[in-house]
Write an enzyme that holds these catalytic residues in place. Structure first.
Site, PDB file in Angstrom:
ATOM      1  CB  CYS A 108      -0.939  -0.006   1.200  1.00  0.00           C
ATOM      2  SG  CYS A 108      -2.001  -1.473   1.231  1.00  0.00           S
TER       3      CYS A 108
ATOM      4  CG  HIS B  27      -1.597   4.635   4.692  1.00  0.00           C
ATOM      5  ND1 HIS B  27      -1.461   4.635   3.317  1.00  0.00           N
ATOM      6  CD2 HIS B  27      -1.786   3.328   5.045  1.00  0.00           C
ATOM      7  CE1 HIS B  27      -1.566   3.401   2.862  1.00  0.00           C
ATOM      8  NE2 HIS B  27      -1.767   2.590   3.889  1.00  0.00           N
TER       9      HIS B  27
ATOM     10  CD  GLU C 135      -0.978   7.186   8.795  1.00  0.00           C
ATOM     11  OE1 GLU C 135      -0.311   7.945   8.077  1.00  0.00           O
ATOM     12  OE2 GLU C 135      -2.145   6.837   8.508  1.00  0.00           O
TER      13      GLU C 135
ATOM     14  CG  HIS D 241      -6.460   1.048   1.503  1.00  0.00           C
ATOM     15  ND1 HIS D 241      -5.525   1.775   0.793  1.00  0.00           N
ATOM     16  CD2 HIS D 241      -5.741   0.237   2.344  1.00  0.00           C
ATOM     17  CE1 HIS D 241      -4.317   1.432   1.159  1.00  0.00           C
ATOM     18  NE2 HIS D 241      -4.417   0.495   2.108  1.00  0.00           N
TER      19      HIS D 241
ATOM     20  CG  PHE E 173       0.002  -5.860   4.436  1.00  0.00           C
ATOM     21  CD1 PHE E 173      -0.438  -5.125   5.512  1.00  0.00           C
ATOM     22  CD2 PHE E 173      -0.908  -6.705   3.806  1.00  0.00           C
ATOM     23  CE1 PHE E 173      -1.744  -5.215   5.976  1.00  0.00           C
ATOM     24  CE2 PHE E 173      -2.226  -6.810   4.256  1.00  0.00           C
ATOM     25  CZ  PHE E 173      -2.633  -6.055   5.338  1.00  0.00           C
TER      26      PHE E 173
END
Length: 320
Positions: free
Chosen positions: A69, A208, A219, A247, A306
């Site tokens: 991602c 994100h 975050e 996403h 990931f």
């Protein structure tokens, strides 16, 4: 333009997963002779960059950076460094993803990564107390980045300046981010420092912000680390576009970079759709109403993938 010095750095986190699933079904149902002879070049992730280079005749470096991602952000950062080192003059950069397929949805569901909310308006909830997972999205984001000399030579009007890039790895877990947020904090600090900025200069964070419990808390921790405490972090506006887009995995970092660049260019910060209830583990100032007439020295766009891949891009307004 000299097309030998124009690169394509364009990625996808997963690749042609629909083509893969469809071809497995063809193999099982109709046998190997019925599998599409273009199955391999259609499925492989680097073919997006390859096809763009072919379409536009760009003969410089042609890459697909794959960091789940964080792919879109790492593609931008990779090309940025190539330009700064003088290897290329310009690049078409970004990311794309088409991942809403049965196999992906099943995998993410069994990983407990997807929201289970039945109301679409309460499904993608970055930094919200009710958040329970992300909504799978599809899309693409593309940017043209180049040296200032290249842009001015062809009469282009720059939108914004990429003033820094930070890239780190958690070295922690296959899927979970490090809850101490040490590495993502370092990436954010590096992106600011590269442009000569300090955390005190930060205008806003385009996070994100996936809407998963672990990501948003991490975050929030990273911003507190960067700013020197929770109270200082609460002075920095935080937004996530995933309340609107879902996403988009490998495309997310590129789309968010575009939003961040336009935000600093237009002295604005967009709101976070879906956010309503502040979460105790996310003590950050989530933007709920569009901020306008808000000039900024620098803003950050962060991406986490990931495997512990972290990327941070710093954007500043181009003042000419």
């Amino acid at each position: 333009e000299n097309r030998d010095r124009i690169a394509v750095v364009f990625g996808t986190g997963i690749g042609g997963i629909d083509e893969l699933q469809k071809s497995f079904a063809t193999l099982e149902e109709k046998g190997p002779k019925r599998v599409n002879p273009l199955f391999i070049p259609t499925m492989i992730g680097n073919i997006a960059a390859g096809n763009l280079a072919i379409r536009y005749g760009m003969r410089g470096e042609c890459l697909n950076v794959v960091t789940a991602c964080a792919t879109g952000a790492h593609c931008i950062g990779t090309a940025l460094r190539d330009i700064r080192h003088g290897y290329i003059d310009a690049a078409l950069v970004g990311g794309t993803e088409e991942s809403v397929s049965p196999i992906c949805i099943a995998g993410f569901t069994n990983l407990s990564a997807l929201t289970r909310a039945e109301d679409p308006k309460e499904a993608s909830l970055p930094f919200d107390a009710r958040r329970g997972g992300f909504v799978a999205g599809e899309g693409a984001g593309a940017l043209v980045i180049e040296s200032l000399e290249s842009a001015l030579a062809r009469g282009a009007a720059p939108i914004a300046e990429i003033t820094g890039f930070g890239s780190t790895g958690d070295a922690y877990h296959m899927t979970a981010p490090d809850p101490e947020a040490t590495a993502i904090t370092a990436a954010m600090a590096a992106a600011l420092a590269e442009g000569g900025f300090t955390p005190a200069d930060l205008g806003h964070l385009n996070a994100h912000g996936t809407g998963t419990p672990a990501n948003d808390a991490t975050e929030s921790k990273a911003l507190a680390n960067l700013m020197g405490g929770v109270e200082a972090a609460a002075s920095v506006p935080v937004t996530s576009v995933k309340g609107t887009t879902g996403h988009m995995l490998g495309a997310a970092g590129a789309v968010e970079a575009i939003v961040c660049a336009l935000s600093v260019a237009r002295d604005a910060v967009p709101p976070t759709a879906g956010f309503a209830e502040a979460a105790e583990d996310c003590p950050v100032a989530v933007v709920t109403e569009a901020m306008t007439d808000y000039p900024q020295k620098v803003a950050l766009s962060t991406s986490l993938g990931f495997g512990g891949h972290n990327a941070a891009l710093a954007f500043s307004p181009y003042r000419g």
